[in-house]
Design a protein around this motif. Structure first.
Motif, PDB file in Angstrom:
ATOM      1  N   GLY A 195     -48.342  39.089 -34.611  1.00  0.00           N
ATOM      2  CA  GLY A 195     -47.261  38.410 -33.909  1.00  0.00           C
ATOM      3  C   GLY A 195     -47.450  36.923 -33.711  1.00  0.00           C
ATOM      4  N   GLU A 217     -39.368  34.072 -34.563  1.00  0.00           N
ATOM      5  CA  GLU A 217     -38.813  35.186 -35.336  1.00  0.00           C
ATOM      6  C   GLU A 217     -39.546  35.230 -36.670  1.00  0.00           C
ATOM      7  OE1 GLU A 217     -37.861  38.072 -36.141  1.00  0.00           O
ATOM      8  OE2 GLU A 217     -36.050  37.959 -34.894  1.00  0.00           O
ATOM      9  N   SER A 276     -28.980  37.481 -35.583  1.00  0.00           N
ATOM     10  CA  SER A 276     -29.021  38.230 -34.324  1.00  0.00           C
ATOM     11  C   SER A 276     -27.949  37.744 -33.363  1.00  0.00           C
ATOM     12  CB  SER A 276     -30.402  38.096 -33.677  1.00  0.00           C
ATOM     13  OG  SER A 276     -31.401  38.696 -34.471  1.00  0.00           O
ATOM     14  N   GLY A 312     -34.656  39.404 -24.600  1.00  0.00           N
ATOM     15  CA  GLY A 312     -35.558  40.436 -25.113  1.00  0.00           C
ATOM     16  C   GLY A 312     -36.942  39.924 -25.470  1.00  0.00           C
ATOM     17  N   CYS A 313     -37.249  38.657 -25.146  1.00  0.00           N
ATOM     18  CA  CYS A 313     -38.534  38.065 -25.518  1.00  0.00           C
ATOM     19  C   CYS A 313     -39.660  38.515 -24.591  1.00  0.00           C
ATOM     20  CB  CYS A 313     -38.456  36.538 -25.475  1.00  0.00           C
ATOM     21  SG  CYS A 313     -37.455  35.802 -26.774  1.00  0.00           S
ATOM     22  N   ARG A 349     -41.224  36.710 -29.315  1.00  0.00           N
ATOM     23  CA  ARG A 349     -40.218  37.163 -30.274  1.00  0.00           C
ATOM     24  C   ARG A 349     -39.141  37.975 -29.567  1.00  0.00           C
ATOM     25  NH1 ARG A 349     -40.906  41.296 -35.500  1.00  0.00           N
ATOM     26  NH2 ARG A 349     -39.004  40.636 -36.580  1.00  0.00           N
ATOM     27  N   ALA A 350     -37.897  37.712 -29.921  1.00  0.00           N
ATOM     28  CA  ALA A 350     -36.777  38.426 -29.304  1.00  0.00           C
ATOM     29  C   ALA A 350     -36.648  39.832 -29.886  1.00  0.00           C
ATOM     30  CB  ALA A 350     -35.485  37.650 -29.512  1.00  0.00           C
ATOM     31  N   ASP A 351     -36.402  40.783 -29.022  1.00  0.00           N
ATOM     32  CA  ASP A 351     -36.138  42.167 -29.426  1.00  0.00           C
ATOM     33  C   ASP A 351     -34.647  42.426 -29.236  1.00  0.00           C
ATOM     34  OD1 ASP A 351     -35.982  44.853 -29.897  1.00  0.00           O
ATOM     35  OD2 ASP A 351     -37.551  45.435 -28.468  1.00  0.00           O
ATOM     36  N   HIS A 353     -32.738  44.714 -30.291  1.00  0.00           N
ATOM     37  CA  HIS A 353     -32.337  46.112 -30.075  1.00  0.00           C
ATOM     38  C   HIS A 353     -32.282  46.447 -28.582  1.00  0.00           C
ATOM     39  CE1 HIS A 353     -32.486  46.938 -34.338  1.00  0.00           C
ATOM     40  NE2 HIS A 353     -33.675  46.359 -34.392  1.00  0.00           N
ATOM     41  N   ARG A 354     -33.098  45.780 -27.781  1.00  0.00           N
ATOM     42  CA  ARG A 354     -33.043  46.001 -26.337  1.00  0.00           C
ATOM     43  C   ARG A 354     -31.730  45.496 -25.749  1.00  0.00           C
ATOM     44  NH1 ARG A 354     -37.431  46.958 -23.294  1.00  0.00           N
ATOM     45  NH2 ARG A 354     -36.541  45.664 -21.635  1.00  0.00           N
TER      46      ARG A 354
END
Length: 531
Positions: A195, A217, A276, A312-313, A349-351, A353-354
């Motif tokens: 990461g 990202e 995104s 989402g990070c 990093r942004a998620d 999906h959350r």
């Protein structure tokens, strides 16, 4: 036809990394090329006879207002991918004219610019290995730690490239990751999938030491090349087209429209964040529509996207690794060490999906409004009953994003400061949770994005009020702006372990809906949405 860069960006935005076989977007993409490939030059650059910021200015105005009397070509465009940097212009304390332009356009026209942090191609010194063979044959974990430490030591020569310092923009660094599993024999893969950023990704901080990049990202894996100069090994990242992110590429002969290729860099990372943002925009439009509002007409439209992209990070295991690797090692110097980490990975990093998928173990509340100097907007969120009388992990995530006017001639530059505080004006929100490893909240006050993660699992027998209270507090940093109002968006997620997920969403939603209905009768200044 050497438009490799623009072709790859368009492909990544619409289709993602083709090696991952993700669904394509259905929205239209407007492309305004500002790079060319003059005869005699190997790479692409801005036209020698044109000023790059003037090209950006004309392109944006042509879309949002029309140019020279023409009708606007993209009146409702909100998201601008800006995967271009000044390779000769590193950020140094004062914002560049290019960054000032993006900040002005962003605030004036309610736009979100997703900007690449820039790629630093220069070598950096390695202080551990005697020669290149020792470096190439070293233990992978040991070499990884050495590279991380030496990159941190070289941060002063690897600053953001203009205009990545723009305070209203969302700046993106490149993570060492892509969809291709294999590294060709004979090449050095500098990092495992941990990461961290790739070798060329530029590092922050931003204007007045604001957190930059804002997030990272996937930007493709860059291989490590090395050379011995004056008995010192130097290393740099290379993009050989052998690994990276798979996307469409231009055919130099103009005949093949199915040609694919690999590439890496912060431009790729910014393109994927733009992708995104578009996916989030689909969700946001539906959410506002449910409340009988057109999101595109809202003054908060850009900051809503910005806050959700960052929401989402998290640093997670990457932050824990860097916290053990980066100096200073003394425990009392934790703020300086976290600042060093945020230079590379921002808030993490942004998620996505959350954000765009439902889960009964969490609920996200989104609020947006405009706020004036010395105002404070209060939000009271019911604490789920499932968080009481157990030792399950509970988490509260708060993200605040706003757009600020700027004074291009002032050292302060940013005209408005917002902050998340509790009822007493401090940051002691609730005894049931505490901060995790993340950027210092003081650092988050310097830009236009604040992201706080609180969690714990200690037993909480009861709460005083049954509510989690958050205040958005505003202050004009410059007297010039003390009569203005600025748009902001606030996202708050309340989350529990999977084992107690059964009634969390329904519990909070029912209690929030009741409060919203009561506030509507009282003509509130804020709008609250449940998603």
């Amino acid at each position: 036809m050497r438009r490799y860069h623009g072709t790859a960006m368009a492909s990544l935005i619409l289709h993602g990394d083709l090696a991952k076989n993700e669904p394509s977007l259905t929205r239209a993409l407007k492309i305004v090329p500002i790079l060319a490939a003059p005869q005699g030059l190997h790479g692409e650059c801005t036209p020698p006879d044109k000023l790059p910021i003037a090209m950006v200015y004309r392109a944006v105005l042509a879309l949002v207002t029309g140019w020279k009397g023409a009708s606007p070509k993209g009146e409702h465009v909100v998201i601008f991918n800006h995967s271009v940097c000044d390779q000769q212009g590193a950020f140094a304390r004062r914002p560049s004219a290019w960054a000032k332009l993006l900040d002005y356009l962003s605030h004036e026209y309610r736009l979100l610019f997703v900007v690449s942090a820039g790629n630093i191609l220069d070598p950096f010194r390695i202080d551990t290995y005697k020669n290149c063979d020792d470096f190439a044959c070293a233990d992978e974990i040991e070499r990884q730690i050495v590279l991380l430490r030496c990159l941190e030591q070289a941060k002063g020569t690897r600053q953001l490239l203009n205009p990545a310092e723009a305070v209203n923009a969302l700046t993106v660094g490149a993570m060492h990751f892509d969809g291709e599993p294999e590294i060709p024999d004979g090449h050095v893969n500098p990092f495992a999938n941990i990461g961290v950023t790739n070798l060329c990704s530029a590092v922050g901080l931003g204007v007045n030491r604001a957190i930059k990049p804002d997030l990272i990202e996937a930007g493709g894996r860059q291989l490590a090349a090395s050379e011995l100069v004056d008995s010192v090994v130097s290393v740099w990242g290379t993009d050989l087209g052998l690994v990276g992110q798979l996307s469409a590429t231009a055919d130099p002969f103009g005949g093949d429209t199915t040609k694919l290729g690999y590439s890496t860099g912060t431009s790729n990372a910014a393109a994927l964040v733009t992708r995104s943002a578009i996916r989030i925009a689909d969700t946001v439009e539906a959410l506002f529509s449910d409340n009988e509002q057109n999101w595109l007409n809202e003054p908060t439209r850009a900051v809503v996207l910005k806050v959700l992209l960052a929401h989402g990070c998290a640093w997670g295991q990457t932050g824990a690794l860097l916290d053990q690797t980066y100096p200073p090692i003394e425990r009392k110097c934790w703020q300086r060490r976290r600042e060093a980490i945020s230079r590379f990975i921002g808030y993490g990093r942004a998620d996505i999906h959350r954000i765009i998928t439902a889960d009964g173990s969490r609920i996200t509340l989104l609020a947006d409004d405009v706020i004036a100097h010395n105002d404070r907007h209060e939000y009271s969120i019911p604490i789920p009953r499932a968080m009481i009388n157990n030792k399950e992990v509970r988490r509260v995530i708060m993200t605040l994003a706003w757009s600020s006017p700027i004074d291009p001639s002032s050292m302060r530059y940013r005209g408005f400061s917002l902050e998340l505080v509790d009822e007493s004006g401090k940051r002691k929100f609730w005894s049931g949770v505490k901060p995790v490893l993340q950027p210092s909240p003081d650092a988050g006050r310097r830009g236009t994005l604040q992201h706080i993660i609180l969690e714990d699992k200690k037993l909480i027998a009861s709460t005083d009020t049954g509510n989690f209270v958050v205040n958005v507090q505003a202050r004009a940093a410059l007297a010039t702006f003390d009569k203005q109002k600025v748009p902001y968006a606030l996202a708050i997620t309340v989350e529990m372990a999977q084992s107690v997920r059964s009634d969390l969403f329904a519990d909070v939603e029912a209690r929030v809906r009741k409060k919203v209905a009561e506030r509507v009768r009282e003509r509130p200044r804020s709008k609250v949405r449940v998603g």
